[in-house]
Motif scaffolding. Structure first.
Motif, PDB file in Angstrom:
ATOM      1  N   SER A 223       0.817  -1.218   0.000  1.00  0.00           N
ATOM      2  CA  SER A 223       0.000   0.000   0.000  1.00  0.00           C
ATOM      3  C   SER A 223       0.845   1.261   0.000  1.00  0.00           C
ATOM      4  O   SER A 223       0.503   2.256  -0.645  1.00  0.00           O
ATOM      5  N   LYS A 224       1.943   1.253   0.737  1.00  0.00           N
ATOM      6  CA  LYS A 224       2.783   2.448   0.865  1.00  0.00           C
ATOM      7  C   LYS A 224       3.290   2.926  -0.498  1.00  0.00           C
ATOM      8  O   LYS A 224       3.452   4.127  -0.730  1.00  0.00           O
ATOM      9  N   VAL A 225       3.564   1.965  -1.404  1.00  0.00           N
ATOM     10  CA  VAL A 225       4.068   2.344  -2.727  1.00  0.00           C
ATOM     11  C   VAL A 225       2.936   2.824  -3.625  1.00  0.00           C
ATOM     12  O   VAL A 225       2.978   3.919  -4.190  1.00  0.00           O
ATOM     13  N   VAL A 226       1.895   2.002  -3.761  1.00  0.00           N
ATOM     14  CA  VAL A 226       0.850   2.294  -4.746  1.00  0.00           C
ATOM     15  C   VAL A 226       0.003   3.498  -4.335  1.00  0.00           C
ATOM     16  O   VAL A 226      -0.575   4.168  -5.186  1.00  0.00           O
ATOM     17  N   ASN A 227      -0.060   3.777  -3.065  1.00  0.00           N
ATOM     18  CA  ASN A 227      -0.863   4.911  -2.609  1.00  0.00           C
ATOM     19  C   ASN A 227      -0.147   6.255  -2.714  1.00  0.00           C
ATOM     20  O   ASN A 227      -0.725   7.288  -2.377  1.00  0.00           O
ATOM     21  N   THR A 228       1.109   6.261  -3.148  1.00  0.00           N
ATOM     22  CA  THR A 228       1.764   7.540  -3.410  1.00  0.00           C
ATOM     23  C   THR A 228       1.186   8.133  -4.705  1.00  0.00           C
ATOM     24  O   THR A 228       0.831   7.403  -5.632  1.00  0.00           O
ATOM     25  N   ASP A 229       1.112   9.445  -4.783  1.00  0.00           N
ATOM     26  CA  ASP A 229       0.439  10.105  -5.908  1.00  0.00           C
ATOM     27  C   ASP A 229       1.068   9.785  -7.262  1.00  0.00           C
ATOM     28  O   ASP A 229       0.391   9.761  -8.284  1.00  0.00           O
ATOM     29  N   SER A 230       2.363   9.552  -7.286  1.00  0.00           N
ATOM     30  CA  SER A 230       3.067   9.418  -8.558  1.00  0.00           C
ATOM     31  C   SER A 230       3.209   7.975  -9.035  1.00  0.00           C
ATOM     32  O   SER A 230       3.876   7.724 -10.033  1.00  0.00           O
ATOM     33  N   VAL A 231       2.584   7.025  -8.351  1.00  0.00           N
ATOM     34  CA  VAL A 231       2.668   5.617  -8.762  1.00  0.00           C
ATOM     35  C   VAL A 231       1.262   5.098  -9.066  1.00  0.00           C
ATOM     36  O   VAL A 231       0.350   5.258  -8.260  1.00  0.00           O
ATOM     37  N   ARG A 232       1.103   4.515 -10.213  1.00  0.00           N
ATOM     38  CA  ARG A 232      -0.192   3.960 -10.607  1.00  0.00           C
ATOM     39  C   ARG A 232      -0.303   2.488 -10.267  1.00  0.00           C
ATOM     40  O   ARG A 232      -1.358   1.986  -9.914  1.00  0.00           O
ATOM     41  N   SER A 233       0.817   1.762 -10.377  1.00  0.00           N
ATOM     42  CA  SER A 233       0.785   0.323 -10.091  1.00  0.00           C
ATOM     43  C   SER A 233       2.182  -0.149  -9.706  1.00  0.00           C
ATOM     44  O   SER A 233       3.181   0.513  -9.982  1.00  0.00           O
ATOM     45  N   LEU A 234       2.205  -1.290  -9.069  1.00  0.00           N
ATOM     46  CA  LEU A 234       3.461  -1.952  -8.691  1.00  0.00           C
ATOM     47  C   LEU A 234       3.379  -3.380  -9.147  1.00  0.00           C
ATOM     48  O   LEU A 234       2.399  -4.085  -8.859  1.00  0.00           O
ATOM     49  N   ASP A 235       4.384  -3.831  -9.886  1.00  0.00           N
ATOM     50  CA  ASP A 235       4.445  -5.264 -10.191  1.00  0.00           C
ATOM     51  C   ASP A 235       5.764  -5.834  -9.699  1.00  0.00           C
ATOM     52  O   ASP A 235       6.778  -5.129  -9.612  1.00  0.00           O
ATOM     53  N   VAL A 236       5.714  -7.100  -9.326  1.00  0.00           N
ATOM     54  CA  VAL A 236       6.858  -7.803  -8.764  1.00  0.00           C
ATOM     55  C   VAL A 236       7.109  -9.042  -9.606  1.00  0.00           C
ATOM     56  O   VAL A 236       6.208  -9.870  -9.783  1.00  0.00           O
ATOM     57  N   SER A 237       8.313  -9.148 -10.153  1.00  0.00           N
ATOM     58  CA  SER A 237       8.693 -10.297 -10.975  1.00  0.00           C
ATOM     59  C   SER A 237       9.748 -11.112 -10.251  1.00  0.00           C
ATOM     60  O   SER A 237      10.686 -10.559  -9.666  1.00  0.00           O
ATOM     61  N   PHE A 238       9.584 -12.434 -10.306  1.00  0.00           N
ATOM     62  CA  PHE A 238      10.515 -13.333  -9.639  1.00  0.00           C
ATOM     63  C   PHE A 238      11.347 -14.060 -10.696  1.00  0.00           C
ATOM     64  O   PHE A 238      10.842 -14.885 -11.453  1.00  0.00           O
ATOM     65  N   ASN A 239      12.624 -13.702 -10.740  1.00  0.00           N
ATOM     66  CA  ASN A 239      13.560 -14.304 -11.696  1.00  0.00           C
ATOM     67  C   ASN A 239      14.421 -15.294 -10.927  1.00  0.00           C
ATOM     68  O   ASN A 239      15.404 -14.927 -10.282  1.00  0.00           O
ATOM     69  N   TRP A 240      14.029 -16.561 -10.988  1.00  0.00           N
ATOM     70  CA  TRP A 240      14.684 -17.577 -10.176  1.00  0.00           C
ATOM     71  C   TRP A 240      16.034 -17.943 -10.757  1.00  0.00           C
ATOM     72  O   TRP A 240      16.243 -17.899 -11.975  1.00  0.00           O
ATOM     73  N   SER A 241      16.956 -18.306  -9.903  1.00  0.00           N
ATOM     74  CA  SER A 241      18.299 -18.687 -10.317  1.00  0.00           C
ATOM     75  C   SER A 241      18.254 -19.777 -11.385  1.00  0.00           C
ATOM     76  O   SER A 241      17.438 -20.705 -11.313  1.00  0.00           O
TER      77      SER A 241
END
Length: 368
Positions: A223-241
């Motif tokens: 929430s802390k990231v996406v609720n900032t005015d300048s961020v519309r979305s957050l995505d997280v990608s997992f690049n496994w070894s």
């Protein structure tokens, strides 16, 4: 470099102490030279030539190939904040600050859930707080704004042998990093599913999500990231070894926009106000087995790390779980046990078991 070549299909054809030749099967009959003497005057030059050859063969940017080689033994979790105004690859200071802080919060919350399943951690376990000092941040990258979290991974063949008699502290420390990343991936996947459903999650579904590592602190970090005015979305990608296959059941990518965060906030509020009984998790190998034919339960000893010290935790398992313990012992497969842990100073550590099975953080070939 040699491990990267191995996992991408290359094979050694000749060489010695100074250099090796590796070939890639196929119509082009590609061959590259791998310098072996790090102290040689031309080692850096030969390495750059090798990376350039790989970039050409893979049709990728040289920097991308360099990063892939450098992190061949690492899991890399990419946090990407996006908004139309970020087309130049920059990000407002406030949003960037929240993204970096949330990277820490996500990691620590996931580490805490790897140690203990709990809906709200008012005080994180010490081992969880230490995660923020042990993982690394890579260079930020373009693509909206990407912050990579780099953590250790371990090749399956470097884990344990059949009928292993004791754990290895170094192995367990590395596996803990992989377990934390797997916990984060599964927990965020559960949150994404709840946010994308056509109805709000029920109280029982929220309670069940704790068993997958969801917590108030994890929700707050998103929430802390996406609720900032300048961020519309957050995505997280997992690049496994590349040397350790992805843990089964982990999503490769999750995304949270403003609408999804509204649901996450409601989940967070319920997790904060409700009281849940915490359940400990231990990871290790089965070292002791004892059962008489007429007994309904079998006595099992699992060697694990508690506060970074090797301990054997004793438990009584019913028939089906006992057979799983025997199979894991015979195959050298690490286990994960959930339940109520009793660990008196100077006394015997015991656990009342709720769930027993192969460690789901490891590749399927190791956990089956």
């Amino acid at each position: 470099m040699r491990n990267y070549l191995k996992v991408t299909g290359w094979t050694p054809v000749s060489g010695g102490d100074v250099a090796e030749l590796w070939s890639l099967p196929g119509p082009a009959d590609e061959v590259v030279l791998v310098p072996m003497k790090a102290g040689a005057p031309d080692f850096g030059k030969r390495t750059q030539i090798l990376l350039a050859d790989l970039a050409r063969v893979e049709a990728r940017d040289l920097t991308a190939v360099h990063d892939a080689v450098a992190t061949v033994f690492n899991d890399v979790t990419d946090l990407r904040a996006s908004h139309p105004s970020m087309s130049d690859g920059s990000i407002p200071l406030e949003a960037g600050y929240e993204l970096f802080i949330s990277a820490k919060r996500l990691r620590v919350a996931s580490a805490a859930a790897t140690i203990r399943r709990q809906g709200h951690f008012r005080n994180f376990p010490t081992r969880a707080r230490e995660q923020a000092r042990e993982v690394r941040l890579g260079q930020t990258r373009r693509g909206s704004y990407i912050v990579p979290i780099i953590s250790q991974a371990r090749s399956p063949e470097d884990v344990y042998s059949p009928r292993q008699e004791h754990i290895e502290v170094g192995v367990e420390e590395t596996l803990f990093d992989r377990r934390v990343t797997a916990t984060m991936s599964r927990a965020l996947g559960i949150l994404e599913d709840m946010a994308g459903a056509e109805r709000e999650p029920t109280p029982s579904e929220i309670t069940d999500s704790i068993g997958e590592g969801v917590s108030y602190e994890l929700c707050t970090a998103l929430s802390k990231v996406v609720n900032t005015d300048s961020v519309r979305s957050l995505d997280v990608s997992f690049n496994w070894s590349r040397v350790a296959a992805p843990p089964p059941g982990t999503p490769p990518r999750v995304e949270f926009n403003r609408a999804a965060i509204d649901i996450v906030d409601r989940v967070s509020a319920q997790l904060k106000t409700r009281v849940y009984t915490s359940r400990h998790l231990i990871y290790g190998i089965v070292t002791d087995l004892s059962r008489h034919p007429e007994d309904e339960t079998g006595r099992v000893g699992v060697q694990t790390l508690i506060k970074r010290r090797s301990r054997t935790v004793w438990m009584d398992l019913l028939d089906s779980d006992y057979h799983v313990a025997v199979q894991c012992h015979d195959a050298g497969v690490p286990v994960r046990v959930q339940g109520v842990l009793t660990n008196p100073p100077g006394g015997q550590a015991t656990m009342q078991v709720d769930d027993f099975g192969p460690d789901p953080s490891l590749p399927a070939s190791q956990a089956e």
